[in-house]
Design a protein around this motif. Sequence first.
Motif, mmCIF file in Angstrom:
data_model
loop_
_atom_site.group_PDB
_atom_site.id
_atom_site.type_symbol
_atom_site.label_atom_id
_atom_site.label_comp_id
_atom_site.label_asym_id
_atom_site.label_seq_id
_atom_site.Cartn_x
_atom_site.Cartn_y
_atom_site.Cartn_z
ATOM 1 N N LEU A 136 5.511 -2.941 -18.149
ATOM 2 C CA LEU A 136 6.072 -2.206 -17.005
ATOM 3 C C LEU A 136 5.343 -0.853 -16.934
ATOM 4 C CD1 LEU A 136 10.018 -3.084 -17.394
ATOM 5 C CD2 LEU A 136 8.278 -3.739 -15.479
ATOM 6 N N ILE A 137 5.101 -0.100 -18.030
ATOM 7 C CA ILE A 137 4.395 1.223 -18.000
ATOM 8 C C ILE A 137 3.080 0.971 -17.176
ATOM 9 C CG2 ILE A 137 3.555 3.116 -19.262
ATOM 10 C CD1 ILE A 137 6.188 2.768 -20.938
ATOM 11 N N LEU A 138 2.262 -0.025 -17.903
ATOM 12 C CA LEU A 138 0.875 -0.202 -17.324
ATOM 13 C C LEU A 138 0.957 -0.697 -15.994
ATOM 14 C CD1 LEU A 138 -0.618 -1.521 -20.537
ATOM 15 C CD2 LEU A 138 -0.875 0.846 -19.625
ATOM 16 N N GLY A 139 1.843 -1.465 -15.537
ATOM 17 C CA GLY A 139 1.834 -2.073 -14.255
ATOM 18 C C GLY A 139 2.607 -1.447 -13.282
ATOM 19 N N ALA A 140 3.257 -0.138 -13.436
ATOM 20 C CA ALA A 140 4.068 0.684 -12.468
ATOM 21 C C ALA A 140 3.101 0.968 -11.377
ATOM 22 C CB ALA A 140 4.697 1.883 -13.486
ATOM 23 N N ASP A 141 1.896 1.513 -11.680
ATOM 24 C CA ASP A 141 1.131 2.097 -10.611
ATOM 25 C C ASP A 141 0.676 1.002 -9.507
ATOM 26 O OD1 ASP A 141 -0.665 0.633 -12.395
ATOM 27 O OD2 ASP A 141 -2.417 1.933 -11.965
ATOM 28 N N GLU A 142 0.629 -0.265 -10.000
ATOM 29 C CA GLU A 142 0.294 -1.316 -9.052
ATOM 30 C C GLU A 142 1.637 -1.618 -8.176
ATOM 31 O OE1 GLU A 142 -1.871 -5.607 -8.412
ATOM 32 O OE2 GLU A 142 -2.489 -4.113 -10.098
ATOM 33 N N LEU A 143 2.654 -1.490 -8.890
ATOM 34 C CA LEU A 143 3.853 -1.977 -8.280
ATOM 35 C C LEU A 143 4.140 -0.781 -7.317
ATOM 36 C CD1 LEU A 143 6.027 -3.167 -11.422
ATOM 37 C CD2 LEU A 143 5.349 -4.504 -9.318
ATOM 38 N N GLU B 69 2.968 -0.469 6.034
ATOM 39 C CA GLU B 69 2.828 -1.535 7.291
ATOM 40 C C GLU B 69 4.167 -1.690 7.815
ATOM 41 O OE1 GLU B 69 1.753 -5.141 5.043
ATOM 42 O OE2 GLU B 69 -0.170 -4.297 4.494
ATOM 43 N N TRP B 70 5.117 -1.441 7.485
ATOM 44 C CA TRP B 70 6.327 -1.442 8.139
ATOM 45 C C TRP B 70 6.483 -0.580 8.993
ATOM 46 C CZ3 TRP B 70 10.510 2.027 7.957
ATOM 47 C CH2 TRP B 70 11.617 1.570 8.771
ATOM 48 N N ARG B 71 5.871 0.836 8.713
ATOM 49 C CA ARG B 71 6.118 1.816 9.757
ATOM 50 C C ARG B 71 5.037 1.829 10.740
ATOM 51 N NH1 ARG B 71 4.353 6.350 6.039
ATOM 52 N NH2 ARG B 71 6.533 6.036 5.193
ATOM 53 N N ASP B 72 3.951 1.247 10.442
ATOM 54 C CA ASP B 72 3.111 1.205 11.513
ATOM 55 C C ASP B 72 3.295 0.047 12.631
ATOM 56 O OD1 ASP B 72 1.098 3.053 10.159
ATOM 57 O OD2 ASP B 72 -0.091 1.424 9.176
ATOM 58 N N ALA B 73 3.908 -0.965 12.022
ATOM 59 C CA ALA B 73 4.243 -1.978 12.873
ATOM 60 C C ALA B 73 5.636 -1.594 13.884
ATOM 61 C CB ALA B 73 4.965 -3.216 11.925
ATOM 62 N N ARG B 74 6.404 -0.737 13.334
ATOM 63 C CA ARG B 74 7.514 -0.093 13.888
ATOM 64 C C ARG B 74 7.131 0.828 15.101
ATOM 65 N NH1 ARG B 74 10.454 4.151 11.633
ATOM 66 N NH2 ARG B 74 12.086 5.114 13.219
ATOM 67 N N ARG B 75 6.029 1.526 14.774
ATOM 68 C CA ARG B 75 5.405 2.498 15.535
ATOM 69 C C ARG B 75 4.656 1.924 16.583
ATOM 70 N NH1 ARG B 75 1.925 5.589 12.444
ATOM 71 N NH2 ARG B 75 3.770 6.712 11.422
ATOM 72 N N GLU B 76 4.060 0.721 16.410
ATOM 73 C CA GLU B 76 3.358 0.026 17.494
ATOM 74 C C GLU B 76 4.302 -0.607 18.530
ATOM 75 O OE1 GLU B 76 0.793 -3.043 15.801
ATOM 76 O OE2 GLU B 76 -0.656 -1.521 15.005
ATOM 77 N N ARG B 77 5.690 -1.007 17.937
ATOM 78 C CA ARG B 77 6.577 -1.733 18.621
ATOM 79 C C ARG B 77 7.161 -0.717 19.577
ATOM 80 N NH1 ARG B 77 8.174 -4.350 13.870
ATOM 81 N NH2 ARG B 77 9.577 -2.905 13.647
ATOM 82 N N ARG B 78 7.345 0.666 19.095
ATOM 83 C CA ARG B 78 7.945 1.868 19.883
ATOM 84 C C ARG B 78 6.915 2.047 20.954
ATOM 85 N NH1 ARG B 78 9.659 6.315 16.173
ATOM 86 N NH2 ARG B 78 7.401 5.622 15.373
ATOM 87 N N THR B 79 5.836 2.131 20.715
ATOM 88 C CA THR B 79 4.675 2.574 21.790
ATOM 89 C C THR B 79 4.639 1.330 22.937
ATOM 90 O OG1 THR B 79 3.308 3.772 20.128
ATOM 91 C CG2 THR B 79 2.497 2.937 22.007
ATOM 92 N N ILE B 80 4.564 0.312 22.419
ATOM 93 C CA ILE B 80 4.734 -0.884 23.329
ATOM 94 C C ILE B 80 5.694 -0.746 24.475
ATOM 95 C CG2 ILE B 80 5.113 -3.447 23.824
ATOM 96 C CD1 ILE B 80 3.220 -3.556 21.177
ATOM 97 N N LYS B 81 6.968 -0.566 23.825
ATOM 98 C CA LYS B 81 8.327 -0.198 24.427
ATOM 99 C C LYS B 81 8.094 1.057 25.465
ATOM 100 C CE LYS B 81 11.587 -2.496 21.639
ATOM 101 N NZ LYS B 81 12.691 -2.501 20.424
ATOM 102 N N LEU C 170 4.404 -1.368 -3.085
ATOM 103 C CA LEU C 170 5.602 -0.733 -2.391
ATOM 104 C C LEU C 170 5.151 0.223 -1.264
ATOM 105 C CD1 LEU C 170 8.870 -0.603 -2.354
ATOM 106 C CD2 LEU C 170 8.654 1.224 -3.927
ATOM 107 N N ALA C 171 4.190 1.096 -1.595
ATOM 108 C CA ALA C 171 3.731 2.017 -0.647
ATOM 109 C C ALA C 171 2.925 1.289 0.428
ATOM 110 C CB ALA C 171 2.842 3.217 -1.270
ATOM 111 N N CYS C 172 2.067 0.391 0.278
ATOM 112 C CA CYS C 172 1.532 -0.442 1.223
ATOM 113 C C CYS C 172 2.606 -1.019 2.131
ATOM 114 C CB CYS C 172 0.633 -1.480 0.552
ATOM 115 S SG CYS C 172 -1.131 -0.697 0.021
ATOM 116 N N ALA C 173 3.542 -1.837 1.479
ATOM 117 C CA ALA C 173 4.672 -2.360 2.402
ATOM 118 C C ALA C 173 5.345 -1.303 3.217
ATOM 119 C CB ALA C 173 5.445 -3.246 1.372
ATOM 120 N N VAL C 174 5.705 -0.271 2.859
ATOM 121 C CA VAL C 174 6.328 0.811 3.481
ATOM 122 C C VAL C 174 5.404 0.945 4.697
ATOM 123 C CG1 VAL C 174 7.373 2.877 3.439
ATOM 124 C CG2 VAL C 174 7.980 1.265 1.701
#
Length: 168
Positions: free
Chosen positions: A22-29, A39-51, A33-37
């Motif tokens: 867990l300690i050694l793999g925490a940076d990858e986890l 991507e979610w933020r970018d997709a939300r921004r794109e949807r808002r721009t399209i609207k 998590l940061a990449c998922a957040v």
Amino acid sequence: MHTLVLALALLAVLCLPVFLALILGADELLDRLACAVSEWRDARRERRTIKQLDRAVDAASLTRDIDLTAFDADGRPPIEEIAADLRRLAGQRLGIAGRSQVWQCAVLRAYDDRLRLASQRLGVAEHLAELEGMDLEIERVRVEGELTAAGLSLPAAPSGLRRKQRGG
């Protein structure tokens, strides 16, 4: 009391590899998590721009005044008819060596007219009316290639026939 300490020590030794993983793999986890957040933020921004763009440019009001029946006017031949004419005229172009100069010019002029019509219908840029000589022949070949790439089925003259036609 000793059994409790012994059980906890045994549990600590057994769980030590899990804690280390867990300690050694925490940076990858955390990175996942940061990449998922992100991507979610970018997709939300794109949807808002399209609207916002949809609200700013009301597409229905822009196209409301366009008469779409003008695109299907009776004066314009269907693309299938243009393609059939091009195939027929291409066959006649192959046999123009034994014909009169007037007939050769008429066939080439009709072929160029049909190429222009097909180009207009399929949105292909052409400059057939502006050129002459070898430049016109090169432009014909280019336009034929563009029309073929756009989905129009045109016969290609074998290279030997084109050489015979030119007298070479």
